[in-house]
Design a protein around this motif. Sequence first.
Motif, PDB file in Angstrom:
ATOM      1  N   GLY A  23      -8.563  43.339  27.959  1.00 11.64           N
ATOM      2  CA  GLY A  23      -8.067  42.124  27.293  1.00 11.64           C
ATOM      3  C   GLY A  23      -8.347  40.873  28.090  1.00 11.64           C
ATOM      4  O   GLY A  23      -7.420  40.152  28.480  1.00 11.64           O
ATOM      5  N   VAL A  24      -9.611  40.576  28.313  1.00  7.40           N
ATOM      6  CA  VAL A  24      -9.997  39.416  29.118  1.00  7.40           C
ATOM      7  C   VAL A  24     -10.506  38.296  28.223  1.00  7.40           C
ATOM      8  O   VAL A  24     -11.346  38.513  27.340  1.00  7.40           O
ATOM      9  CB  VAL A  24     -11.085  39.790  30.154  1.00  7.40           C
ATOM     10  CG1 VAL A  24     -11.747  38.546  30.729  1.00  7.40           C
ATOM     11  CG2 VAL A  24     -10.470  40.620  31.264  1.00  7.40           C
ATOM     12  N   ASN A  25      -9.989  37.096  28.458  1.00 12.14           N
ATOM     13  CA  ASN A  25     -10.513  35.877  27.846  1.00 12.14           C
ATOM     14  C   ASN A  25     -11.077  34.995  28.956  1.00 12.14           C
ATOM     15  O   ASN A  25     -10.367  34.641  29.895  1.00 12.14           O
ATOM     16  CB  ASN A  25      -9.413  35.127  27.097  1.00 12.14           C
ATOM     17  CG  ASN A  25      -8.892  35.905  25.909  1.00 12.14           C
ATOM     18  OD1 ASN A  25      -9.624  36.223  24.981  1.00 12.14           O
ATOM     19  ND2 ASN A  25      -7.608  36.247  25.937  1.00 12.14           N
ATOM     20  N   LEU A  26     -12.358  34.679  28.853  1.00 15.66           N
ATOM     21  CA  LEU A  26     -13.020  33.895  29.884  1.00 15.66           C
ATOM     22  C   LEU A  26     -14.156  33.121  29.244  1.00 15.66           C
ATOM     23  O   LEU A  26     -14.910  33.681  28.441  1.00 15.66           O
ATOM     24  CB  LEU A  26     -13.571  34.817  30.981  1.00 15.66           C
ATOM     25  CG  LEU A  26     -14.293  34.151  32.154  1.00 15.66           C
ATOM     26  CD1 LEU A  26     -13.299  33.356  32.999  1.00 15.66           C
ATOM     27  CD2 LEU A  26     -14.987  35.200  33.013  1.00 15.66           C
ATOM     28  N   ALA A  27     -14.275  31.840  29.594  1.00 22.54           N
ATOM     29  CA  ALA A  27     -15.331  31.004  29.023  1.00 22.54           C
ATOM     30  C   ALA A  27     -16.059  30.254  30.124  1.00 22.54           C
ATOM     31  O   ALA A  27     -15.441  29.822  31.107  1.00 22.54           O
ATOM     32  CB  ALA A  27     -14.742  30.010  28.017  1.00 22.54           C
ATOM     33  N   ASP A 211     -16.561  25.092  39.637  1.00 16.02           N
ATOM     34  CA  ASP A 211     -15.742  24.094  38.955  1.00 16.02           C
ATOM     35  C   ASP A 211     -14.392  24.689  38.567  1.00 16.02           C
ATOM     36  O   ASP A 211     -13.372  24.014  38.621  1.00 16.02           O
ATOM     37  CB  ASP A 211     -16.451  23.592  37.685  1.00 16.02           C
ATOM     38  CG  ASP A 211     -17.806  22.981  37.999  1.00 16.02           C
ATOM     39  OD1 ASP A 211     -17.831  21.980  38.731  1.00 16.02           O
ATOM     40  OD2 ASP A 211     -18.832  23.505  37.514  1.00 16.02           O
ATOM     41  N   ARG A 212     -14.426  25.956  38.158  1.00 10.77           N
ATOM     42  CA  ARG A 212     -13.190  26.664  37.804  1.00 10.77           C
ATOM     43  C   ARG A 212     -13.209  28.048  38.440  1.00 10.77           C
ATOM     44  O   ARG A 212     -14.262  28.606  38.718  1.00 10.77           O
ATOM     45  CB  ARG A 212     -13.034  26.799  36.284  1.00 10.77           C
ATOM     46  CG  ARG A 212     -12.648  25.511  35.580  1.00 10.77           C
ATOM     47  CD  ARG A 212     -12.260  25.743  34.131  1.00 10.77           C
ATOM     48  NE  ARG A 212     -13.345  26.292  33.345  1.00 10.77           N
ATOM     49  CZ  ARG A 212     -13.319  27.492  32.763  1.00 10.77           C
ATOM     50  NH1 ARG A 212     -12.263  28.277  32.904  1.00 10.77           N
ATOM     51  NH2 ARG A 212     -14.347  27.918  32.059  1.00 10.77           N
ATOM     52  N   VAL A 213     -12.015  28.590  38.625  1.00 10.32           N
ATOM     53  CA  VAL A 213     -11.845  29.915  39.221  1.00 10.32           C
ATOM     54  C   VAL A 213     -11.009  30.770  38.276  1.00 10.32           C
ATOM     55  O   VAL A 213     -10.023  30.297  37.696  1.00 10.32           O
ATOM     56  CB  VAL A 213     -11.139  29.824  40.593  1.00 10.32           C
ATOM     57  CG1 VAL A 213     -10.764  31.209  41.108  1.00 10.32           C
ATOM     58  CG2 VAL A 213     -12.035  29.144  41.607  1.00 10.32           C
ATOM     59  N   ALA A 214     -11.416  32.035  38.126  1.00 13.75           N
ATOM     60  CA  ALA A 214     -10.610  33.022  37.413  1.00 13.75           C
ATOM     61  C   ALA A 214     -10.342  34.180  38.373  1.00 13.75           C
ATOM     62  O   ALA A 214     -11.278  34.737  38.945  1.00 13.75           O
ATOM     63  CB  ALA A 214     -11.333  33.516  36.166  1.00 13.75           C
ATOM     64  N   VAL A 215      -9.076  34.505  38.566  1.00 15.45           N
ATOM     65  CA  VAL A 215      -8.674  35.565  39.493  1.00 15.45           C
ATOM     66  C   VAL A 215      -8.375  36.816  38.675  1.00 15.45           C
ATOM     67  O   VAL A 215      -7.556  36.785  37.749  1.00 15.45           O
ATOM     68  CB  VAL A 215      -7.430  35.151  40.311  1.00 15.45           C
ATOM     69  CG1 VAL A 215      -7.044  36.262  41.286  1.00 15.45           C
ATOM     70  CG2 VAL A 215      -7.694  33.845  41.052  1.00 15.45           C
ATOM     71  N   SER A 224      -6.081  31.375  36.354  1.00 13.47           N
ATOM     72  CA  SER A 224      -7.336  30.647  36.191  1.00 13.47           C
ATOM     73  C   SER A 224      -7.038  29.158  36.129  1.00 13.47           C
ATOM     74  O   SER A 224      -5.908  28.738  35.879  1.00 13.47           O
ATOM     75  CB  SER A 224      -8.070  31.088  34.911  1.00 13.47           C
ATOM     76  OG  SER A 224      -7.329  30.741  33.759  1.00 13.47           O
ATOM     77  N   GLY A 225      -8.081  28.368  36.371  1.00 14.76           N
ATOM     78  CA  GLY A 225      -7.929  26.922  36.310  1.00 14.76           C
ATOM     79  C   GLY A 225      -8.951  26.236  37.190  1.00 14.76           C
ATOM     80  O   GLY A 225      -9.816  26.881  37.789  1.00 14.76           O
ATOM     81  N   PRO A 226      -8.882  24.906  37.285  1.00 10.83           N
ATOM     82  CA  PRO A 226      -9.787  24.165  38.170  1.00 10.83           C
ATOM     83  C   PRO A 226      -9.685  24.676  39.606  1.00 10.83           C
ATOM     84  O   PRO A 226      -8.589  24.998  40.082  1.00 10.83           O
ATOM     85  CB  PRO A 226      -9.288  22.722  38.049  1.00 10.83           C
ATOM     86  CG  PRO A 226      -8.599  22.660  36.717  1.00 10.83           C
ATOM     87  CD  PRO A 226      -7.977  24.015  36.534  1.00 10.83           C
ATOM     88  N   THR A 227     -10.811  24.758  40.269  1.00 10.93           N
ATOM     89  CA  THR A 227     -10.868  25.365  41.605  1.00 10.93           C
ATOM     90  C   THR A 227      -9.871  24.742  42.564  1.00 10.93           C
ATOM     91  O   THR A 227      -9.131  25.448  43.263  1.00 10.93           O
ATOM     92  CB  THR A 227     -12.296  25.221  42.168  1.00 10.93           C
ATOM     93  OG1 THR A 227     -13.208  25.857  41.277  1.00 10.93           O
ATOM     94  CG2 THR A 227     -12.401  25.860  43.543  1.00 10.93           C
ATOM     95  N   GLU A 228      -9.827  23.425  42.619  1.00 11.34           N
ATOM     96  CA  GLU A 228      -8.957  22.753  43.578  1.00 11.34           C
ATOM     97  C   GLU A 228      -7.497  23.081  43.321  1.00 11.34           C
ATOM     98  O   GLU A 228      -6.729  23.328  44.255  1.00 11.34           O
ATOM     99  CB  GLU A 228      -9.186  21.242  43.515  1.00 11.34           C
ATOM    100  CG  GLU A 228      -8.450  20.470  44.593  1.00 11.34           C
ATOM    101  CD  GLU A 228      -8.856  19.016  44.649  1.00 11.34           C
ATOM    102  OE1 GLU A 228      -8.089  18.218  45.205  1.00 11.34           O
ATOM    103  OE2 GLU A 228      -9.937  18.664  44.136  1.00 11.34           O
ATOM    104  N   ALA A 293      -8.693  28.976  28.937  1.00 10.77           N
ATOM    105  CA  ALA A 293      -8.233  27.589  28.948  1.00 10.77           C
ATOM    106  C   ALA A 293      -8.801  26.857  30.151  1.00 10.77           C
ATOM    107  O   ALA A 293      -9.166  27.463  31.156  1.00 10.77           O
ATOM    108  CB  ALA A 293      -6.704  27.534  28.969  1.00 10.77           C
ATOM    109  N   VAL A 294      -8.863  25.532  30.049  1.00 11.97           N
ATOM    110  CA  VAL A 294      -9.382  24.707  31.137  1.00 11.97           C
ATOM    111  C   VAL A 294      -8.305  24.441  32.175  1.00 11.97           C
ATOM    112  O   VAL A 294      -8.562  24.394  33.371  1.00 11.97           O
ATOM    113  CB  VAL A 294      -9.948  23.387  30.577  1.00 11.97           C
ATOM    114  CG1 VAL A 294     -10.381  22.463  31.708  1.00 11.97           C
ATOM    115  CG2 VAL A 294     -11.115  23.663  29.639  1.00 11.97           C
TER     116      VAL A 294
END
Length: 307
Positions: A23-27, A211-215, A224-228, A293-294
């Motif tokens: 069940g992964v959502n990733l864009a 730019d973004r990270v997903a763990v 997940s979210g912006p890297t910083e 999501a962003v």
Amino acid sequence: MLEARNLSVEFAARGRRARAVDGVNLAVGAGEIVALVGESGCGKTTLARTLLGLERPAGGQVLYNNEPLSYKPRNLKSYRRQVQLVLQDPTGSLNPRQTVYEAVAEGPRIHKLPDEETVVADALARAGLRPPERFFLRYPHELSGGQRQRVVIAGALALNPQVLVADEPVASLDASVRGEILALLLKLRDDLGLSALVVTHDLGLAWNIADRVAVMYLGRIVESGPTEQVLQNPQHPYTKALLSVLPESPEKIVLTGEPPDPTRIPSGCRFHPRCQVVVAECRTVPLEILPAAVSQQAACHLLKLDG
């Protein structure tokens, strides 16, 4: 550009079913670099292979430009020209009996691209091997580790893809060379508008390139979210534990319990057997699957309790 929508992948393992991706959502957006991080065995490579069309999902969809991926051979061939893989080990992924020219020309020949020599030369030049003609007749054993990785990248670039999926692209390289390859990936993004999904266990790499990270943990995205935001202000206990191993971390978090086993997924939050801050809800109440999501988000019962 590339999206996993409620994606699941299963394998048979020791008489049971292993839910490698669950069940992964990733864009990955246009011109965006997304880092997929997590420890070994969490499902990162399986997710990457499924996004490339190398594994068939048990559920959910892979979408490219908002169109579901078709698994008909002709459609897959066209898709793989747009979405290319960069492997972890350049020594293992290059045929020792092939010259650099033959290695880079393999993709253009399969796809019957015209003007093969120009395509190969341009790809090598874009990968930082200049003048490209100097490398045409050289063999992998005659190159440094960084040069071999550039040849692998050139092989992907020869098809003029829109997305690169890079599986641990610098893990086998010396520290002095890693920065050069990361700088190359950033330059390709800026010059060509390439998007990239970078699979890694190295949070330092994610900080420098993404730019973004997903763990990912045990088949699911847990934060997940912006890297910083994610790396400076982690919300999920697992992300905090991963970051605690960095040298500059003020405190070390030692995970207890057994490593992830995709054939024995715990009830409730799948991280609770190893979590340092577990509460009663964690053991029994399932968590919702995170959407693509962003903004920063994390799948943790403590966040709901605090909120």
